[in-house]
Enzyme design. Structure first.
Site, PDB file in Angstrom:
ATOM      1  N   ASN A   7       0.876  -1.180   0.000  1.00 17.33           N
ATOM      2  CA  ASN A   7       0.000   0.000   0.000  1.00 17.33           C
ATOM      3  C   ASN A   7       0.910   1.225   0.000  1.00 17.33           C
ATOM      4  O   ASN A   7       1.522   1.538   1.014  1.00 17.33           O
ATOM      5  CB  ASN A   7      -0.886  -0.024   1.256  1.00 17.33           C
ATOM      6  CG  ASN A   7      -1.676   1.264   1.420  1.00 17.33           C
ATOM      7  OD1 ASN A   7      -1.818   2.047   0.480  1.00 17.33           O
ATOM      8  ND2 ASN A   7      -2.203   1.478   2.615  1.00 17.33           N
ATOM      9  N   LYS A  26       0.112   4.249  -0.143  1.00 21.77           N
ATOM     10  CA  LYS A  26      -0.500   5.428   0.501  1.00 21.77           C
ATOM     11  C   LYS A  26      -0.299   6.659  -0.387  1.00 21.77           C
ATOM     12  O   LYS A  26      -0.334   6.526  -1.605  1.00 21.77           O
ATOM     13  CB  LYS A  26       0.069   5.624   1.903  1.00 21.77           C
ATOM     14  CG  LYS A  26       0.048   4.355   2.741  1.00 21.77           C
ATOM     15  CD  LYS A  26       0.270   4.630   4.194  1.00 21.77           C
ATOM     16  CE  LYS A  26       0.446   3.318   4.944  1.00 21.77           C
ATOM     17  NZ  LYS A  26       0.064   3.392   6.324  1.00 21.77           N
ATOM     18  N   HIS A  46      -9.522   1.102   4.479  1.00 24.18           N
ATOM     19  CA  HIS A  46      -8.273   1.232   5.238  1.00 24.18           C
ATOM     20  C   HIS A  46      -8.531   2.095   6.472  1.00 24.18           C
ATOM     21  O   HIS A  46      -9.325   3.035   6.427  1.00 24.18           O
ATOM     22  CB  HIS A  46      -7.197   1.875   4.353  1.00 24.18           C
ATOM     23  CG  HIS A  46      -5.832   1.784   4.956  1.00 24.18           C
ATOM     24  ND1 HIS A  46      -5.405   2.663   5.924  1.00 24.18           N
ATOM     25  CD2 HIS A  46      -4.814   0.906   4.752  1.00 24.18           C
ATOM     26  CE1 HIS A  46      -4.170   2.327   6.277  1.00 24.18           C
ATOM     27  NE2 HIS A  46      -3.787   1.270   5.587  1.00 24.18           N
ATOM     28  N   GLU A  76      -6.923   4.386   7.746  1.00 28.37           N
ATOM     29  CA  GLU A  76      -6.692   5.830   7.552  1.00 28.37           C
ATOM     30  C   GLU A  76      -7.912   6.479   6.912  1.00 28.37           C
ATOM     31  O   GLU A  76      -8.231   7.636   7.186  1.00 28.37           O
ATOM     32  CB  GLU A  76      -5.412   6.044   6.717  1.00 28.37           C
ATOM     33  CG  GLU A  76      -4.168   5.740   7.549  1.00 28.37           C
ATOM     34  CD  GLU A  76      -2.973   5.240   6.757  1.00 28.37           C
ATOM     35  OE1 GLU A  76      -2.948   5.389   5.521  1.00 28.37           O
ATOM     36  OE2 GLU A  76      -2.055   4.695   7.400  1.00 28.37           O
ATOM     37  N   GLU A  98      -5.778  -5.469  10.030  1.00 25.00           N
ATOM     38  CA  GLU A  98      -4.792  -4.440  10.354  1.00 25.00           C
ATOM     39  C   GLU A  98      -5.172  -3.752  11.660  1.00 25.00           C
ATOM     40  O   GLU A  98      -5.985  -2.814  11.654  1.00 25.00           O
ATOM     41  CB  GLU A  98      -4.738  -3.394   9.238  1.00 25.00           C
ATOM     42  CG  GLU A  98      -4.316  -3.962   7.911  1.00 25.00           C
ATOM     43  CD  GLU A  98      -3.624  -2.928   7.035  1.00 25.00           C
ATOM     44  OE1 GLU A  98      -2.516  -3.191   6.607  1.00 25.00           O
ATOM     45  OE2 GLU A  98      -4.194  -1.851   6.812  1.00 25.00           O
ATOM     46  N   GLY A 155       1.899   1.781  10.989  1.00 19.16           N
ATOM     47  CA  GLY A 155       2.863   2.881  10.975  1.00 19.16           C
ATOM     48  C   GLY A 155       3.416   3.244  12.343  1.00 19.16           C
ATOM     49  O   GLY A 155       4.028   4.298  12.505  1.00 19.16           O
ATOM     50  N   SER A 205       3.001  -2.624  10.616  1.00 22.02           N
ATOM     51  CA  SER A 205       4.385  -2.600  11.099  1.00 22.02           C
ATOM     52  C   SER A 205       5.061  -3.971  11.098  1.00 22.02           C
ATOM     53  O   SER A 205       5.704  -4.353  12.068  1.00 22.02           O
ATOM     54  CB  SER A 205       4.439  -1.997  12.509  1.00 22.02           C
ATOM     55  OG  SER A 205       4.006  -0.655  12.481  1.00 22.02           O
TER      56      SER A 205
END
Ligand code: PEP
Length: 287
Positions: free
Chosen positions: A6, A8, A91, A93, A163, A169, A210
């Protein structure tokens, strides 16, 4: 297994060409299915760069409407026209910063499937939810809502990425056992919604968040984990990129061994050489 990158909001068109120029030969023998999910502005360039290779093209979102007054969104037809096959949906985010909900995730999933795109549906609990003992509740809800209206015969087009939000991250990776057990909750939910065989054989479930060199090998060897979704941690600092570039050049000379992802690139390496070439700042994923 399926390993998806990904990107991003990273990589200009020029950077996309450069990165894929390096990546294509390196993954030519990959046994895993390799997918890159790139920003809209890189889709065309990425499609050109991977034409005729074993790399699959993905996007980072899709809108549910056919077309219309949805400023800033993108339709399935627009993605399909550029050769997109996979699309990340939901996602964390998007959920955290852009108001994505279980309902909009479901709408995007249904449209993606109806149009022939393969959704990579992201689910995962926040730290607060984990600490509040709500992991199962959250994952059952997110999975059930995302799959509402999805037919059994569409399940093999679906990838789910577990996730945990606290892992994305942050440098905090779920333990292999925990990721495995949590993914089992998702699989069990699918088994109840459809059938045990469907959950076992049709839906691939990745771990994302991560992944690091020490933990990735163990994570990817767990029975419930069918691959990884890997974000952009290694793209954050130019010095990391430089270090990774030099490690990559050395690695290029090696014969086929194991795979890992370095600076969002899937790279093949002999396991014994890993410790000689990699730094602890590199994001490396052994499959
Ligand atoms: C992601 O964004 O899907 C992700 C897993 O990010 P990271 O690898 O950077 O934690």
């Amino acid at each position: 297994p399926i390993i998806a990158g990904n990107w991003k909001m990273n990589n200009t068109k020029a950077q996309t060409y450069a990165l894929l120029n390096d990546l294509v030969p390196l993954v030519a023998d990959a046994e895993a299915e390799v997918v890159i999910c790139v920003p809209y502005t890189s889709i065309w360039a990425a499609g050109e760069a991977i034409k005729g290779t074993n790399i699959h093209l993905g996007a980072e979102n899709v809108h549910w409407a056919e077309k219309g007054a949805f400023t800033g969104e993108i339709s399935a037809d627009m993605l399909l026209e550029q050769g997109v096959e996979y699309v990340i949906i939901g996602h964390s985010e998007r959920r955290q910063y852009f108001g994505e909900t279980d309902e909009t995730v479901n709408k995007r999933v249904l449209t993606a499937l109806a149009k022939g795109l393969k959704p990579i549906i992201c689910v995962g609990e926040t730290l607060e939810e984990r600490e509040g003992g709500k992991v199962e509740e959250v994952l059952v809800r997110q999975t059930t809502e995302a799959l509402k209206g999805v037919d059994k015969d569409q399940l093999d087009k679906i990838v789910i990425a577990y996730e945990p939000v606290w892992a994305i991250g942050t440098g905090k990776t779920a333990t292999a056992q925990d990721a495995n057990d949590t993914i089992a909750i998702i699989r069990n939910t699918i088994a109840k919604l459809y059938c045990p065989k469907c959950a076992e054989e049709k839906v691939r479930i990745q771990y994302g968040g991560s992944l690091n060199p020490k933990k990735a090998k163990e994570l990817m060897s767990m029975p419930q984990i069918d691959g990884g979704l890997i974000g952009g941690a290694s793209l954050k600092a130019e010095d990391q990129v430089q270090r990774l570039k030099s490690c990559k050049i050395k690695i290029k000379a090696l014969r086929k061994g194991r795979f890992f992802i370095c600076n969002s690139k899937l790279i093949i390496i002999k396991e014994d050489d890993l410790k000689n070439h990699l730094t602890d700042t590199a994001s490396v994923y052994i499959i």
